[in-house]
Design a protein around this motif. Structure first.
Motif, PDB file in Angstrom:
ATOM      1  N   PHE A   1     -11.681   4.631 -11.860  1.00 41.48           N
ATOM      2  CA  PHE A   1     -12.918   4.968 -10.900  1.00 41.48           C
ATOM      3  C   PHE A   1     -12.765   4.305  -9.577  1.00 41.48           C
ATOM      4  CE2 PHE A   1     -17.086   4.274  -9.057  1.00 41.48           C
ATOM      5  CZ  PHE A   1     -17.828   5.439  -9.257  1.00 41.48           C
ATOM      6  N   SER A   2     -12.040   3.071  -9.585  1.00 39.57           N
ATOM      7  CA  SER A   2     -11.753   2.551  -8.355  1.00 39.57           C
ATOM      8  C   SER A   2     -10.779   2.950  -7.510  1.00 39.57           C
ATOM      9  CB  SER A   2     -11.164   0.963  -8.709  1.00 39.57           C
ATOM     10  OG  SER A   2     -11.910   0.527  -9.769  1.00 39.57           O
ATOM     11  N   ASN A   3     -11.151   2.628  -6.156  1.00 35.41           N
ATOM     12  CA  ASN A   3     -10.269   2.776  -4.983  1.00 35.41           C
ATOM     13  C   ASN A   3      -8.999   1.913  -4.906  1.00 35.41           C
ATOM     14  OD1 ASN A   3     -11.138   0.589  -3.867  1.00 35.41           O
ATOM     15  ND2 ASN A   3     -12.703   1.475  -2.666  1.00 35.41           N
ATOM     16  N   GLY A   4      -8.037   2.452  -4.196  1.00 40.52           N
ATOM     17  CA  GLY A   4      -6.951   1.844  -4.264  1.00 40.52           C
ATOM     18  C   GLY A   4      -6.850   0.095  -3.934  1.00 40.52           C
ATOM     19  N   ARG A   5      -7.876  -0.343  -2.669  1.00 38.26           N
ATOM     20  CA  ARG A   5      -7.914  -1.661  -2.569  1.00 38.26           C
ATOM     21  C   ARG A   5      -8.474  -2.288  -3.473  1.00 38.26           C
ATOM     22  NH1 ARG A   5     -12.216  -1.573   2.547  1.00 38.26           N
ATOM     23  NH2 ARG A   5     -11.604  -3.650   2.235  1.00 38.26           N
TER      24      ARG A   5
ATOM     25  N   CYS B   1      -7.847  -2.138  -6.629  1.00 40.66           N
ATOM     26  CA  CYS B   1      -6.875  -2.513  -7.647  1.00 40.66           C
ATOM     27  C   CYS B   1      -5.858  -3.349  -7.307  1.00 40.66           C
ATOM     28  CB  CYS B   1      -6.262  -0.966  -8.100  1.00 40.66           C
ATOM     29  SG  CYS B   1      -7.276   0.110  -8.970  1.00 40.66           S
ATOM     30  N   ARG B   2      -5.736  -3.806  -6.150  1.00 38.76           N
ATOM     31  CA  ARG B   2      -4.853  -4.856  -5.813  1.00 38.76           C
ATOM     32  C   ARG B   2      -4.788  -6.249  -6.562  1.00 38.76           C
ATOM     33  NH1 ARG B   2      -6.322  -7.486  -1.538  1.00 38.76           N
ATOM     34  NH2 ARG B   2      -8.472  -6.659  -1.878  1.00 38.76           N
ATOM     35  N   SER B   3      -3.750  -7.047  -6.603  1.00 43.97           N
ATOM     36  CA  SER B   3      -3.717  -8.056  -7.256  1.00 43.97           C
ATOM     37  C   SER B   3      -4.582  -9.029  -6.925  1.00 43.97           C
ATOM     38  CB  SER B   3      -2.268  -8.651  -7.003  1.00 43.97           C
ATOM     39  OG  SER B   3      -1.101  -7.744  -7.675  1.00 43.97           O
ATOM     40  N   ALA B   4      -5.005  -9.068  -5.925  1.00 45.61           N
ATOM     41  CA  ALA B   4      -6.022  -9.925  -5.427  1.00 45.61           C
ATOM     42  C   ALA B   4      -7.701  -9.640  -5.641  1.00 45.61           C
ATOM     43  CB  ALA B   4      -6.168 -10.380  -4.083  1.00 45.61           C
ATOM     44  N   GLY B   5      -7.794  -7.898  -5.756  1.00 45.61           N
ATOM     45  CA  GLY B   5      -9.041  -7.549  -6.104  1.00 45.61           C
ATOM     46  C   GLY B   5      -9.825  -8.300  -7.211  1.00 45.61           C
ATOM     47  N   ARG B   6     -10.996  -8.361  -6.816  1.00 42.16           N
ATOM     48  CA  ARG B   6     -12.146  -9.092  -7.981  1.00 42.16           C
ATOM     49  C   ARG B   6     -13.268  -8.570  -7.685  1.00 42.16           C
ATOM     50  NH1 ARG B   6     -13.917 -14.422  -5.794  1.00 42.16           N
ATOM     51  NH2 ARG B   6     -13.852 -14.856  -8.039  1.00 42.16           N
ATOM     52  N   SER B   7     -14.009  -8.695  -9.020  1.00 40.47           N
ATOM     53  CA  SER B   7     -15.424  -8.310  -8.930  1.00 40.47           C
ATOM     54  C   SER B   7     -16.093  -9.083 -10.116  1.00 40.47           C
ATOM     55  CB  SER B   7     -15.414  -6.817  -9.412  1.00 40.47           C
ATOM     56  OG  SER B   7     -16.908  -6.429  -9.330  1.00 40.47           O
ATOM     57  N   GLY B   8     -17.229  -8.738  -9.917  1.00 39.78           N
ATOM     58  CA  GLY B   8     -18.077  -9.643 -11.301  1.00 39.78           C
ATOM     59  C   GLY B   8     -19.497  -8.928 -11.879  1.00 39.78           C
ATOM     60  N   LEU B   9     -19.777  -9.353 -13.040  1.00 40.95           N
ATOM     61  CA  LEU B   9     -20.950  -8.570 -13.653  1.00 40.95           C
ATOM     62  C   LEU B   9     -21.277  -9.579 -14.558  1.00 40.95           C
ATOM     63  CD1 LEU B   9     -22.435  -5.831 -13.320  1.00 40.95           C
ATOM     64  CD2 LEU B   9     -21.138  -5.253 -15.458  1.00 40.95           C
ATOM     65  N   THR B  10     -22.784  -9.539 -14.950  1.00 39.75           N
ATOM     66  CA  THR B  10     -23.575 -10.485 -15.998  1.00 39.75           C
ATOM     67  C   THR B  10     -22.871 -10.143 -17.388  1.00 39.75           C
ATOM     68  OG1 THR B  10     -24.860  -8.514 -16.487  1.00 39.75           O
ATOM     69  CG2 THR B  10     -25.630 -10.059 -14.709  1.00 39.75           C
TER      70      THR B  10
ATOM     71  N   LYS C   1       0.861  -1.157   0.019  1.00 40.58           N
ATOM     72  CA  LYS C   1       0.049   0.097  -0.255  1.00 40.58           C
ATOM     73  C   LYS C   1       0.743   1.282   0.218  1.00 40.58           C
ATOM     74  CE  LYS C   1      -3.441   2.573   2.743  1.00 40.58           C
ATOM     75  NZ  LYS C   1      -4.161   2.459   3.872  1.00 40.58           N
ATOM     76  N   ALA C   2       1.900   1.041   0.705  1.00 44.44           N
ATOM     77  CA  ALA C   2       2.878   2.341   0.766  1.00 44.44           C
ATOM     78  C   ALA C   2       3.264   2.898  -0.733  1.00 44.44           C
ATOM     79  CB  ALA C   2       3.907   2.111   1.589  1.00 44.44           C
ATOM     80  N   GLU C   3       3.727   1.904  -1.480  1.00 43.93           N
ATOM     81  CA  GLU C   3       4.096   2.033  -2.788  1.00 43.93           C
ATOM     82  C   GLU C   3       3.103   2.403  -3.793  1.00 43.93           C
ATOM     83  OE1 GLU C   3       6.920   0.564  -0.436  1.00 43.93           O
ATOM     84  OE2 GLU C   3       5.063  -0.642  -1.135  1.00 43.93           O
ATOM     85  N   LEU C   4       1.931   2.527  -3.206  1.00 45.59           N
ATOM     86  CA  LEU C   4       0.704   2.844  -4.388  1.00 45.59           C
ATOM     87  C   LEU C   4       0.448   4.507  -4.518  1.00 45.59           C
ATOM     88  CD1 LEU C   4      -1.846   1.983  -6.222  1.00 45.59           C
ATOM     89  CD2 LEU C   4      -3.208   2.371  -4.010  1.00 45.59           C
TER      90      LEU C   4
END
Length: 856
Positions: A809-813, A815-824, A729-732
């Motif tokens: 548009f996203s916040n920093g959290r 955009c993490r490597s593990a961050g994920r989402s979904g949509l139809t 996070k410190a390097e973001l």
């Protein structure tokens, strides 16, 4: 600047400063074209790819040039990781065994083999005694001489007596101790003792002519002293060859010429016992010495039928299994092999030839030792003998070495090739040797497990063993474990890390890199810039910091952090550590690819459609941690960390699809933020598949698809375990990622940024964090599961498809490597884009759905 004033130094300076335009101008002026990729000598396979490449080849190398090439820079081969196999070896001994010093050694036999003397002593002694007889006055009157004197009117001043041949009362001995005569020393000593027993009133002394000396030395009660010429009328028995068997030069013959002249002036009767024929000696010597050959069979001189290189080579071949060659073993081997015909029948002269051969650099009175590489060459020749000859030779070696420790015999058996080890007469001994080495390796899990004498013997023994011994199916693992432990990891050639016991060292990760045609093992530092000129091939897990490289020809080489290896051109090879095995294959430019090359990020290929390029990066098969650790700030409940193994490599676009490429393929641009180099957005999962299907019709031989979520996550991390591919996070910040600028807040203002605006990750992939969300092939699953997975494809069904990477548009959290989402699959927004992959086929569902979308 005038062309006549240009040099390649100017070109190198332009390349170092990354001045592309100047580099192109200077290259053209010097008759060169750009065809390699930056920082490494990697060759694109098209002359048109000159926009970003900075390596150079001669213009005469191009296929459409009509000139003959006279000086072409070498093209390195392109390798990619094709398969990866993980394994774990097991400890072969308990900690209790490891703490115990092991010193068990086979006990030597008390039986000593018999020495075969050079000739039959009972035949030689009469000839020697006859030669030692001298004429002396007897006691009987010589009547004939008295009558002859009186008949001539002479006065008899004394009474003549009849002459008799008697042994000289004074007999001296001189032994030639030249190294070449070592096989005959024991014969000389025996003959001297027998002569002393047969001489009734011997008076004399003993002297030796040391190796390399021009003056004999005399034995005295106080030690060696200067030699004095025997008194006139005395006899001197010499054991020597008078320099006849010296293979290199005639220095010894010159020494004996000087000694012979001195003896003649002193009127000393000199008798020489030769291991060869008298005609082998310098003719000038025969006027000073009376020569008696040891063997009557030596009636043919060396000039007529002397032992050349072939008999010496044959005798060394059958002696190859013996790790030490005693003079008596040499004699016994020569006599025993005579049963195989005339080509194996030689006289004693061949023994001196063997003893002087360069293959035996260390020669002592008790035994000679091999030059290691010479012995290995002769072992290969031994393997070509027929079974009968091998059996006879091994029986001789076993018989003579019976009095030594069985360790010697066990090592000699281990030196044999696999075929010779199958000889019926050896099976009991082979089993005993196997059991000995296996027990020794099981007890030796650390150097301290061995007592010093055993450890010293193992150091000598393991250096002598040929590579075939370490590769043996039965004993290979035991011998490799012993070699690694005894040499404490300093002697790695021939050791397969997979054969070693499991180490308690922590697993570490190193990088395999290619520079030109050399393979390097480097520290793995994904957050640091790679050294200039190195291109990564793969990352390798290991405990011990060395690996074995198996080349296509079966050659096994060791690779360490401090020693690179030269790779053969366009051949497959394997890299083995103590944790996994990597299989590499050479890669040729496919027909659809405009360019193929390597750079500091690895292997790439370029696809060009209507002059719009799209670069693909090769992502090798590997195992990584997917999800996030429980202590990572900003993690969500759907990021359960688990191990994932990707068994196949794939090619992934280095950027998201641009609006320029989308417009060229689809004929329209749905994006909210307009710009050719901006990522296409406002596209759904179905739209992405429609694009892939349309482009596939242009390149029917090319398999295109969306990456799976696991493939995307692997590519995003690029070997890291931190929250981002560049750190935590410190390097973001917004200089690295296009996002809202806040850790938890959102930014509705936008816009997107052109692709390649931000630094790439360690695999050369741009904007894996932020800019636009990227569609993946998988159905979205709310939980991964903690168990390890292999080639996961996500849920079997669902309502939403996976999105990864975050957006402007996203916040920093998010955009993490593990961050994920979904949509139809039919959902879209102005921060949804995608990048596509090449490689193995994806599941059929996506392809069918994409087909329906195009039909509509």
């Amino acid at each position: 600047m005038k062309r006549s004033q240009l040099s390649r130094l100017d070109l190198l300076q332009a390349l170092a400063s990354a001045d592309t335009q100047s580099s192109l101008y200077l290259a053209e002026a010097l008759g060169l074209v750009c065809e390699f990729t930056p920082a490494v000598a990697s060759a694109t396979t098209s002359a048109e790819d000159t926009g970003t490449a900075k390596g150079l080849v001669s213009t005469t190398e191009l296929g459409n040039s009509t000139e003959q090439s006279t000086a072409v820079l070498p093209r390195p081969s392109f390798y990619l990781l094709q398969a990866r196999e993980a394994f774990e070896t097991q400890l072969t001994a308990s900690k209790e065994q490891a703490a115990t010093s092991w010193s068990a050694q086979p006990e030597p036999s008390l039986r000593v083999p018999m020495h075969h003397f050079l000739g039959r002593v009972r035949d030689l002694l009469p000839r020697l005694k006859h030669a030692l007889l001298a004429e002396q006055c007897g006691r009987q009157l010589d009547i004939e001489a008295m009558v002859a004197a009186v008949s001539r009117g002479r006065y008899l001043t004394h009474l003549p007596r009849q002459a008799q041949r008697r042994f000289n009362q004074t007999v001296h001995f001189l032994t030639d101790r030249a190294i070449r005569l070592t096989p005959y020393w024991r014969d000389h000593d025996l003959l001297q003792r027998l002569l002393l027993q047969g001489l009734p009133q011997h008076k004399g002394d003993y002297a030796v002519l040391p190796e390399g000396s021009t003056e004999p030395r005399q034995h005295t009660p106080m030690g060696l002293a200067d030699w004095s010429i025997p008194e006139p009328g005395s006899a001197l028995v010499i054991f020597s060859d008078l320099g006849a068997l010296e293979r290199y030069g005639d220095a010894a013959a010159q020494v004996w010429l000087q000694i012979g002249e001195r003896l003649h002036r002193q009127q000393c009767h000199a008798l020489v016992v030769l291991p060869c024929h008298p005609d082998d000696c310098d003719p000038r010597l025969r006027q000073w010495f009376k020569c008696v050959p040891w063997q009557m069979s030596s009636s043919i001189s060396q000039q007529e039928a002397g032992p050349g290189a072939q008999p010496i080579e044959r005798l060394l071949t059958v002696l190859a299994p013996a790790i030490r060659i005693e003079p008596s073993l040499l004699r016994q081997m020569r006599l025993s092999m005579a049963q195989f015909g005339s080509e194996w029948q030689w006289d004693a002269r061949v023994e001196a030839g063997v003893w002087q051969d360069p293959a035996l650099p260390e020669r002592h009175s008790r035994a000679a030792s091999w030059k290691v590489d010479s012995r290995q060459d002769y072992l290969q020749k031994f393997a070509q003998l027929d079974a009968g000859q091998q059996t006879a030779a091994l029986e001789v070696i076993k018989t003579w070495h019976t009095g030594l420790s069985e360790q010697i015999w066990f090592e000699e058996l281990t030196s044999l090739d696999a075929k010779a080890r199958q000889l019926p007469s050896l099976q009991a001994d082979i089993q005993a040797a196997n059991a000995y080495y296996q027990q020794l390796s099981q007890s030796c899990v650390a150097p301290t497990c061995l007592d010093e004498p055993l450890r010293e013997w193992l150091q000598r023994s393991l250096k002598r063993l040929p590579p075939t011994a370490l590769a043996d199916q039965v004993l290979g693992q035991s011998l490799q474990q012993l070699q690694y432990q005894v040499f404490e990891g300093q002697r790695l050639q021939g050791i397969n890390p997979q054969q070693l016991p499991r180490s308690d060292l922590p697993v570490q990760q190193l990088e395999l890199a290619q520079q030109g045609q050399c393979l390097y093992l480097l520290p793995f530092e994904p957050l640091s810039a790679r050294p200039l000129g190195f291109s990564p091939l793969a990352w390798l897990r290991l405990r011990r910091p060395f690996v074995q490289v198996l080349l296509g020809a079966g050659q096994a080489l060791s690779l360490t952090l401090d020693k690179p290896l030269a790779l053969p051109s366009r051949e497959t090879f394997e890299v083995i550590s103590d944790c996994e095995r990597l299989c590499f294959t050479s890669w040729q430019r496919p027909a659809w690819a405009e360019a193929l090359g390597r750079d500091q990020y690895g292997l790439f290929m370029d696809l060009v459609f209507q002059n719009i390029p799209q670069r693909f990066r090769y992502i090798p098969p590997q195992t990584f941690l997917m999800g996030s650790p429980v202590d990572e700030e900003g993690r969500s409940s759907d990021e359960t960390q688990h191990s994932v193994t990707l068994t196949q490599g794939y090619w992934l676009a280095d950027t998201t699809v641009t609006q320029a490429l989308w417009q060229a393929v689809m004929g329209k641009n749905p994006s909210h933020f307009q710009g050719e180099q901006l990522p296409v957005e406002q596209v759904s999962w179905e739209d992405a598949h429609a694009f892939i299907q349309a482009l596939s019709q242009v390149f029917p031989d090319l398999t295109m698809r969306l990456p799976t979520e696991a493939e995307w996550a692997c590519a995003c991390r690029a070997g890291t375990t931190t929250a981002f591919a560049f750190g935590g996070k410190a390097e973001l910040n917004r200089k690295r990622v296009n996002y809202s600028g806040e850790w938890d807040a959102f930014n509705a203002k936008g816009p997107t940024k052109p692709v390649k605006t931000y630094p790439p990750n360690a695999w050369g992939l741009y904007e894996m964090h932020g800019n636009v969300w990227e569609w993946c092939e998988d159905w979205y699953a709310s939980r991964y599961g903690a168990e390890p997975q292999t080639d996961p494809r996500g849920a079997d069904s669902g309502e939403e498809r996976v999105l990864r990477g975050g957006s402007w548009f996203s916040n920093g959290r998010g955009c993490r490597s593990a961050g994920r989402s979904g949509l139809t699959p039919d959902g879209w927004d102005d921060d949804f884009g995608f990048r596509f992959a090449l490689g193995h086929l994806s599941s059929g569902a996506g392809q069918e759905q994409a087909g329906r979308r195009v039909t509509e």
